[in-house]
Design a protein around this motif. Structure first.
Motif, PDB file in Angstrom:
ATOM      1  N   THR A  21      -7.639  -2.223   1.197  1.00 55.42           N
ATOM      2  CA  THR A  21      -7.496  -2.073  -0.144  1.00 55.42           C
ATOM      3  C   THR A  21      -8.357  -1.113  -0.786  1.00 55.42           C
ATOM      4  O   THR A  21      -8.220  -0.355  -1.691  1.00 55.42           O
ATOM      5  CB  THR A  21      -7.980  -3.480  -0.906  1.00 55.42           C
ATOM      6  N   VAL A  22      -9.469  -0.894  -0.123  1.00 57.93           N
ATOM      7  CA  VAL A  22     -10.534   0.134  -0.451  1.00 57.93           C
ATOM      8  C   VAL A  22      -9.903   1.577  -0.274  1.00 57.93           C
ATOM      9  O   VAL A  22      -9.930   2.483  -1.369  1.00 57.93           O
ATOM     10  CB  VAL A  22     -11.772   0.173  -0.080  1.00 57.93           C
ATOM     11  N   ALA A  23      -9.349   1.730   1.074  1.00 59.83           N
ATOM     12  CA  ALA A  23      -9.343   3.419   1.238  1.00 59.83           C
ATOM     13  C   ALA A  23      -7.729   3.588   1.698  1.00 59.83           C
ATOM     14  O   ALA A  23      -7.592   4.844   1.561  1.00 59.83           O
ATOM     15  CB  ALA A  23     -10.548   3.654   2.226  1.00 59.83           C
ATOM     16  N   ALA A  24      -7.115   2.957   2.346  1.00 65.12           N
ATOM     17  CA  ALA A  24      -5.848   3.251   2.927  1.00 65.12           C
ATOM     18  C   ALA A  24      -4.614   2.984   2.320  1.00 65.12           C
ATOM     19  O   ALA A  24      -3.811   2.418   2.990  1.00 65.12           O
ATOM     20  CB  ALA A  24      -5.931   2.925   4.419  1.00 65.12           C
ATOM     21  N   ASP A  25      -4.351   2.815   1.118  1.00 64.53           N
ATOM     22  CA  ASP A  25      -3.113   2.708   0.389  1.00 64.53           C
ATOM     23  C   ASP A  25      -2.226   3.565   0.719  1.00 64.53           C
ATOM     24  O   ASP A  25      -1.106   3.272   0.455  1.00 64.53           O
ATOM     25  CB  ASP A  25      -3.561   2.384  -1.184  1.00 64.53           C
ATOM     26  N   CYS A  26      -2.537   4.735   1.053  1.00 68.54           N
ATOM     27  CA  CYS A  26      -1.443   5.776   1.276  1.00 68.54           C
ATOM     28  C   CYS A  26      -0.346   5.912   0.114  1.00 68.54           C
ATOM     29  O   CYS A  26       0.779   6.089   0.222  1.00 68.54           O
ATOM     30  CB  CYS A  26      -0.245   5.358   2.612  1.00 68.54           C
ATOM     31  N   GLU A  27      -1.011   5.727  -0.928  1.00 67.55           N
ATOM     32  CA  GLU A  27      -0.107   5.861  -2.333  1.00 67.55           C
ATOM     33  C   GLU A  27       0.519   6.877  -2.508  1.00 67.55           C
ATOM     34  O   GLU A  27       1.541   7.266  -2.906  1.00 67.55           O
ATOM     35  CB  GLU A  27      -0.983   5.131  -3.474  1.00 67.55           C
ATOM     36  N   CYS A  28      -0.046   8.063  -1.956  1.00 65.23           N
ATOM     37  CA  CYS A  28       0.592   9.299  -1.825  1.00 65.23           C
ATOM     38  C   CYS A  28       1.411   9.510  -0.996  1.00 65.23           C
ATOM     39  O   CYS A  28       1.798  10.943  -0.679  1.00 65.23           O
ATOM     40  CB  CYS A  28      -0.519  10.295  -2.309  1.00 65.23           C
ATOM     41  N   GLY A  29       1.890   8.784   0.002  1.00 67.37           N
ATOM     42  CA  GLY A  29       2.662   9.033   1.182  1.00 67.37           C
ATOM     43  C   GLY A  29       1.979   9.352   2.771  1.00 67.37           C
ATOM     44  O   GLY A  29       0.824   8.975   2.788  1.00 67.37           O
ATOM     45  N   TYR A  30       2.777   9.758   3.450  1.00 66.87           N
ATOM     46  CA  TYR A  30       2.343   9.974   4.731  1.00 66.87           C
ATOM     47  C   TYR A  30       2.840  11.480   5.205  1.00 66.87           C
ATOM     48  O   TYR A  30       3.986  12.029   4.945  1.00 66.87           O
ATOM     49  CB  TYR A  30       3.358   9.084   5.715  1.00 66.87           C
ATOM     50  N   THR A  31       2.008  12.128   6.087  1.00 63.50           N
ATOM     51  CA  THR A  31       2.344  13.337   6.530  1.00 63.50           C
ATOM     52  C   THR A  31       2.513  13.453   8.046  1.00 63.50           C
ATOM     53  O   THR A  31       1.787  12.699   8.714  1.00 63.50           O
ATOM     54  CB  THR A  31       1.192  14.618   6.178  1.00 63.50           C
ATOM     55  N   ALA A  32       3.478  14.175   8.386  1.00 59.49           N
ATOM     56  CA  ALA A  32       3.866  14.270   9.901  1.00 59.49           C
ATOM     57  C   ALA A  32       3.880  15.622  10.253  1.00 59.49           C
ATOM     58  O   ALA A  32       4.102  16.697   9.541  1.00 59.49           O
ATOM     59  CB  ALA A  32       5.375  13.565  10.231  1.00 59.49           C
ATOM     60  N   GLU A  33       3.201  15.840  11.349  1.00 59.74           N
ATOM     61  CA  GLU A  33       3.342  17.378  11.941  1.00 59.74           C
ATOM     62  C   GLU A  33       4.784  17.255  12.657  1.00 59.74           C
ATOM     63  O   GLU A  33       5.149  16.485  13.435  1.00 59.74           O
ATOM     64  CB  GLU A  33       2.214  17.422  13.210  1.00 59.74           C
ATOM     65  N   LYS A 297      -4.706  14.284  -5.324  1.00 62.35           N
ATOM     66  CA  LYS A 297      -5.971  13.475  -5.752  1.00 62.35           C
ATOM     67  C   LYS A 297      -5.930  12.049  -5.064  1.00 62.35           C
ATOM     68  O   LYS A 297      -6.824  11.285  -5.009  1.00 62.35           O
ATOM     69  CB  LYS A 297      -6.028  13.290  -7.233  1.00 62.35           C
ATOM     70  N   GLY A 298      -4.777  11.767  -4.510  1.00 65.99           N
ATOM     71  CA  GLY A 298      -4.564  10.475  -3.988  1.00 65.99           C
ATOM     72  C   GLY A 298      -4.715  10.350  -2.642  1.00 65.99           C
ATOM     73  O   GLY A 298      -5.064  11.258  -1.998  1.00 65.99           O
ATOM     74  N   SER A 299      -4.310   9.256  -2.148  1.00 68.71           N
ATOM     75  CA  SER A 299      -4.882   9.005  -0.561  1.00 68.71           C
ATOM     76  C   SER A 299      -3.368   9.108   0.182  1.00 68.71           C
ATOM     77  O   SER A 299      -2.057   8.856   0.013  1.00 68.71           O
ATOM     78  CB  SER A 299      -4.899   7.664  -0.276  1.00 68.71           C
ATOM     79  N   VAL A 344      -4.607  -1.183  10.841  1.00 69.55           N
ATOM     80  CA  VAL A 344      -4.297  -0.439   9.599  1.00 69.55           C
ATOM     81  C   VAL A 344      -5.062   0.902   9.607  1.00 69.55           C
ATOM     82  O   VAL A 344      -6.236   0.718   9.958  1.00 69.55           O
ATOM     83  CB  VAL A 344      -4.512  -1.114   8.437  1.00 69.55           C
ATOM     84  N   MET A 345      -4.427   2.224   9.724  1.00 74.21           N
ATOM     85  CA  MET A 345      -5.285   3.261   9.796  1.00 74.21           C
ATOM     86  C   MET A 345      -6.239   3.487   8.706  1.00 74.21           C
ATOM     87  O   MET A 345      -5.971   3.258   7.211  1.00 74.21           O
ATOM     88  CB  MET A 345      -4.366   4.560   9.980  1.00 74.21           C
ATOM     89  N   VAL A 346      -7.519   3.635   8.964  1.00 71.60           N
ATOM     90  CA  VAL A 346      -8.340   3.532   7.985  1.00 71.60           C
ATOM     91  C   VAL A 346      -8.980   5.147   7.697  1.00 71.60           C
ATOM     92  O   VAL A 346      -9.598   5.699   8.704  1.00 71.60           O
ATOM     93  CB  VAL A 346      -9.792   2.748   8.166  1.00 71.60           C
ATOM     94  N   LEU A 347      -8.704   5.662   6.520  1.00 67.28           N
ATOM     95  CA  LEU A 347      -8.921   6.998   6.322  1.00 67.28           C
ATOM     96  C   LEU A 347     -10.368   7.049   5.593  1.00 67.28           C
ATOM     97  O   LEU A 347     -10.474   6.540   4.629  1.00 67.28           O
ATOM     98  CB  LEU A 347      -7.638   7.614   5.672  1.00 67.28           C
TER      99      LEU A 347
END
Ligand SMILES: *[C@@H]1O[C@H](CO)[C@@H](O)[C@H](O)[C@H]1NC(C)=O
Ligand SMILES: *[C@@H]1O[C@H](CO)[C@@H](O)[C@H](O)[C@H]1NC(C)=O
Ligand SMILES: *[C@@H]1O[C@H](CO)[C@@H](O)[C@H](O)[C@H]1NC(C)=O
Ligand SMILES: *[C@@H]1O[C@H](CO)[C@@H](O)[C@H](O)[C@H]1NC(C)=O
Ligand SMILES: *[C@@H]1O[C@H](CO)[C@@H](O)[C@H](O)[C@H]1NC(C)=O
Ligand SMILES: *[C@@H]1O[C@H](CO)[C@@H](O)[C@H](O)[C@H]1NC(C)=O
Length: 347
Positions: A21-33, A297-299, A344-347
């Motif tokens: 809830t603090v850090a890894a909402d991924c609200e701006c999505g996911y990046t893949a190589e 600006k997002g996660s 859960v991946m914590v970034l």
């Protein structure tokens, strides 16, 4: 013992919830190589859709639908048709290879081979990174596939023909197919249409679970096995619309394709499906813009190339209660099923 491990798990879970809830909402999505060499790039996808079949005890309430339809021998383009039923599509958290089980039966019913197939209920999969962990059967005579489908001329396939596996020379091909208007013109002979290729797997796909992946992008699709790049398909055959995601296991008895039917009932087991994609739904697109007004600006969560126990947004068990509400009972506390509590991946 049991109580202790339970406490450890809920403690770990509580701290994960806190961190997410603090850090890894991924609200701006996911990046893949994606891609390889000079074609390599980083791509952003807005939405995650993940299923851990180790937790699914009842397909009816999951995000997946068993397919129940028949195909004649003619439309199956073989000696036999196909009979897709609920009985051939099982959720099993028990047994040697727990997960979703798609079964091809040796028994022929009215000229049809009993076959198993599931489709994700949602149908808004557009550009994305599509991943599934699958164990195949060594028994010759079936086609197992992980595929994306809009219609017969917009389709992306990873197809495994068990009769072509050769343990003696370590040869395990995967057929990579795009169906397009080109294959329609050749009677769905993608080989003639030039939208078929074969790649060799760097492992025996029947020796355990391996992750198969395709990255569907504008004008190109990249294919991978266990996070390693295999090949790509590009050009006019690459689909241009959103569609469905499916897993299937079937046989049509055609000597030059599936061979078979198999001499005994054979199972394709699926541990998980993880997808990170852009939705075709205007509502989903609006929801993304709302939760992430500015991507810089997002996660944004970076997707690992291969990390079997990592799920970013595994929000449901059996499509029902959320993980956060602690409804871990869905996994039945059984064997390896409960071992891999969601990370859960914590970034
Ligand atoms: C997915 O959608 C996002 C947001 O609209 C966009 O920035 C991104 O480029 C899209 N990804 C692909 C591969 O088209
Ligand atoms: C996570 O899953 C929930 C439930 O399906 C969904 O509402 C939400 O948009 C998802 N978030 C992301 C970032 O994919
Ligand atoms: C197959 O299962 C689905 C639910 O997953 C159900 O709606 C349907 O009625 C079942 N079909 C048959 C023939 O039992
Ligand atoms: C498919 O064929 C089988 C065997 O003939 C039959 O029992 C079943 O009802 C058929 N299913 C559908 C959906 O037509
Ligand atoms: C499949 O969909 C595409 C895009 O809408 C359309 O152009 C094509 O004619 C369709 N193919 C078939 C076989 O219906
Ligand atoms: C393995 O042997 C088969 C024939 O048994 C042949 O078709 C195939 O090309 C061989 N594979 C490799 C990688 O040499």
């Amino acid at each position: 013992m049991k109580l202790l491990s339970c406490n450890v798990r809920s403690f770990a879970w509580a701290s994960l919830v806190f961190q997410t809830t603090v850090a890894a909402d991924c609200e701006c999505g996911y990046t893949a190589e994606v891609g390889t060499g000079e074609s390599a790039s980083t791509q952003l996808f807005t939405r995650a859709f993940e299923t851990d079949f180790h937790r699914v005890t009842d397909l009816r309430t999951s995000e997946w639908r068993p397919q129940t339809y028949n195909k004649t021998a003619a439309s199956s383009r073989g000696d036999y048709g196909r009979f897709y039923s609920n009985a051939s599509t099982l959720a099993s958290i028990e047994g040697p290879d727990p997960g979703l089980q798609l079964i091809v039966s040796s028994q022929i019913v009215n000229g049809l081979v009993r076959s198993g197939e599931v489709a994700a209920k949602r149908q808004d999969f557009f550009h994305g990174s599509y991943r599934a962990s699958i164990k195949l059967s060594p028994e010759p005579g079936t086609c197992a596939a992980f595929y994306w489908y809009f219609n017969d001329t917009q389709e992306i396939d990873m197809e495994f023909l068990s009769k072509d596996f050769r343990p003696e020379n370590n040869s395990y091909p995967v057929n990579i197919v795009l169906h397009s208007s080109l294959s329609l013109a050749t009677g769905f002979d993608a080989v003639k249409a030039g939208t078929w290729t074969q790649a060799y797997l760097p492992f025996n796909p029947t020796d355990g679970f391996h992750e198969y992946r395709f990255d569907f992008l504008p004008n190109v699709v990249y294919f991978y096995a266990d996070g390693k790049y295999l090949t790509k398909m590009d050009g006019a055959a690459v689909p241009t619309v959103g569609g469905q995601l499916l897993l299937t296991h079937w046989s049509n008895g055609k000597a030059t394709w599936t061979g078979g039917p198999p001499k005994k009932d054979v199972v394709m087991s699926i541990e998980y499906v993880k997808t990170y994609f852009n939705s075709t739904s205007p509502d989903q697109q609006a929801a993304f813009t709302k939760r992430c007004p500015d991507v810089s600006k997002g996660s944004v969560c970076a997707l690992p190339a291969l990390e079997k126990d990592t799920f970013f947004n595994l929000t449901s068990i059996n499509g029902g209660g959320s993980l956060g509400s602690g409804s871990g009972s869905g996994s039945g506390g059984g064997s390896s099923a409960s071992g891999g509590y969601v990370l859960v991946m914590v970034l």
